[in-house]
Design an enzyme around this catalytic site. Structure first.
Site, mmCIF file in Angstrom:
data_model
loop_
_atom_site.group_PDB
_atom_site.id
_atom_site.type_symbol
_atom_site.label_atom_id
_atom_site.label_comp_id
_atom_site.label_asym_id
_atom_site.label_seq_id
_atom_site.Cartn_x
_atom_site.Cartn_y
_atom_site.Cartn_z
ATOM 1 N N ARG A 234 0.848 -1.191 0.000
ATOM 2 C CA ARG A 234 0.000 0.000 0.000
ATOM 3 C C ARG A 234 0.885 1.244 0.000
ATOM 4 N NH1 ARG A 234 -3.374 -2.821 -1.510
ATOM 5 N NH2 ARG A 234 -5.481 -3.237 -0.689
ATOM 6 N N GLU A 263 -3.598 7.601 -5.684
ATOM 7 C CA GLU A 263 -3.804 6.883 -6.927
ATOM 8 C C GLU A 263 -5.132 7.284 -7.544
ATOM 9 O OE1 GLU A 263 -1.374 2.884 -5.463
ATOM 10 O OE2 GLU A 263 -3.566 2.795 -5.674
ATOM 11 N N HIS A 282 -0.280 0.120 -10.053
ATOM 12 C CA HIS A 282 -1.084 -0.752 -9.182
ATOM 13 C C HIS A 282 -1.670 -1.921 -9.986
ATOM 14 C CE1 HIS A 282 -3.373 -0.630 -5.129
ATOM 15 N NE2 HIS A 282 -3.311 -1.889 -5.573
#
Length: 315
Positions: A234, A263, A282
Site C-alpha cells: 500500500r 492513486e 497498481h
C-alpha cells in the site's frame, strides 16, 4: 434483491463478466462512482460490491436496506467498518486471491533493478550494440540475487510466496512480523535489524494506523547503503518525499513500486521523474487469472452470506 457494483472499471476492461451475480438478484453496474453519486446509488441497495470506492459513515447513512458489502479486494481500509457494524452490515473481503500474481510482480520489479533489462533494451534500440566494438557491453551495473539478503515486512500469503521465490534464487530471508512465525526457513528479526541487514527490503503488510508511513526518513536512513526498496503493498506505508531523497542522494540503489499514496498518480508526485525508481500503476494483482479467481470468491462470499454462514468477514 438489488445488487449495486460501484466501480466495475477497476475490476474489468471488458474481459470479465459480472453475469455470475445475476442469480442473486437485479444487478446495477456503474463504471465508477463518486461521493455524491454513491448516496443515490446505494439508497435502496441490498448488496453493495466495490473495490476502492470510499464507503464512509455519511454514505452509509443513505443506505436504508443495505445488509452486505462485498469487496473485490483483500484490503478494506476504504470501508468505515465501525459504521457498517453499527448498521448491522456484514463486510467481506477476498483474502489470498492475488498471492501468486503479487509475488511474481514483486520479483519482476526486483529483477528489473538487478538485470536492468529495460535499460539495456533501450540502449540496443538506440543502436549502441550496433556501434559496440565488443560482443558485450555493460556500462549499466548489474547484480546477482544469489547470496543477497531480502527483508520481508509481513509474512502473510503474499510475503510467504515471495519468500519461496527468494529462497529459490539462493537468497537469505529475514522477516519482520508481530506474531511469531512457524516458518523455519526464514529468520525473524526486529524491524530495525531487518532494515540494517537487508540488501532488499520488500513490504507485504496491511495499511493501518500502526503502519501508516512505516517507511519514513528515519527508516530509510537505517537501511544499508545502496540497498533496494520494493513496495507492492500500500502506498500509505511510505513517505514519498523521504524515499525520493534516499534515491536521489544515492543512499538507495533503486526502488520498485506498484502503489503510491495517491492513486491515480498525482502530477506533482515526488517520485514521478526519479530515474532509479520503477513505478507500475497498481497492476500487481491484475492478471486475468487473478481477476477470474477474485470474481469466483466474491460470488461464493455472497452465497455464504445469503445461506446464513458468512465467510471472509472483516467486521
Amino acid at each position: 434483491m438489488k445488487i449495486v457494483i460501484t466501480d466495475a472499471s477497476t475490476v474489468t476492461s471488458g474481459d470479465i463478466s459480472f453475469d455470475v451475480f445475476n442469480r442473486f438478484g437485479k444487478v446495477e453496474i456503474y463504471e465508477l462512482t463518486n461521493e455524491e453519486e454513491l448516496k443515490e446509488r446505494i439508497k435502496d441497495a441490498d448488496i453493495l460490491l466495490c473495490n476502492k470506492t470510499q464507503i464512509t459513515r455519511e454514505a452509509l447513512g443513505y443506505a436504508q436496506k443495505l445488509r452486505y458489502i462485498g469487496l473485490f479486494a483483500t484490503g478494506f481500509n476504504n470501508i468505515d467498518l465501525e459504521a457498517a457494524g453499527e448498521k448491522g452490515i456484514t463486510v467481506c473481503n477476498v483474502p489470498d486471491y492475488s498471492a501468486e500474481a503479487v509475488a511474481q510482480h514483486t520479483f519482476a520489479l526486483i529483477l528489473s533493478l538487478a538485470c536492468r533489462t529495460s535499460d539495456y533494451n533501450k540502449t540496443v534500440k538506440q543502436g549502441d550494440w550496433v556501434k559496440s566494438r565488443t560482443f558485450s557491453y555493460f556500462p549499466i551495473p548489474l547484480f546477482e540475487l544469489s547470496g543477497k539478503t531480502i527483508g520481508l515486512v509481513g509474512l502473510g500469503s503474499i510475503g510467504s510466496r515471495v519468500a519461496d521465490i527468494a529462497l529459490a534464487f539462493g537468497m537469505k530471508v529475514l522477516v519482520y512480523k508481530r506474531s511469531k512465525t512457524e516458518d523455519n526457513r526464514v529468520e525473524q528479526v526486529s524491524f530495525e535489524e531487518l532494515l540494517r541487514r537487508s540488501d532488499i527490503v520488500s513490504l507485504h503488510c496491511p495499511l493501518n494506523k500502526e503502519s501508516d508511513t512505516l517507511m519514513n526518513r528515519h527508516s530509510f536512513e537505517k537501511m544499508k547503503e545502496r540497498a533496494v526498496f520494493i513496495n507492492t503493498a500500500r502506498g500509505g506505508l511510505v513517505d514519498e518525499e523521504a524515499l525520493r531523497d534516499a534515491l536521489v542522494s544515492g543512499k538507495l540503489m533503486g526502488a520498485g513500486l506498484d502503489v503510491l499514496r495517491k492513486e491515480p498518480m498525482d502530477e506533482n508526485c515526488p517520485l514521478l521523474n526519479v530515474d532509479n525508481c520503477i513505478i507500475t500503476p497498481h497492476i500487481a494483482w491484475a492478471s486475468l487469472e487473478t481477476r477470474k479467481r477474485l470474481m469466483g470468491v466474491v460470488e461464493k462470499n455472497i452465497e455464504s452470506f445469503l445461506s446464513g454462514s458468512p465467510v471472509n468477514t472483516v467486521n
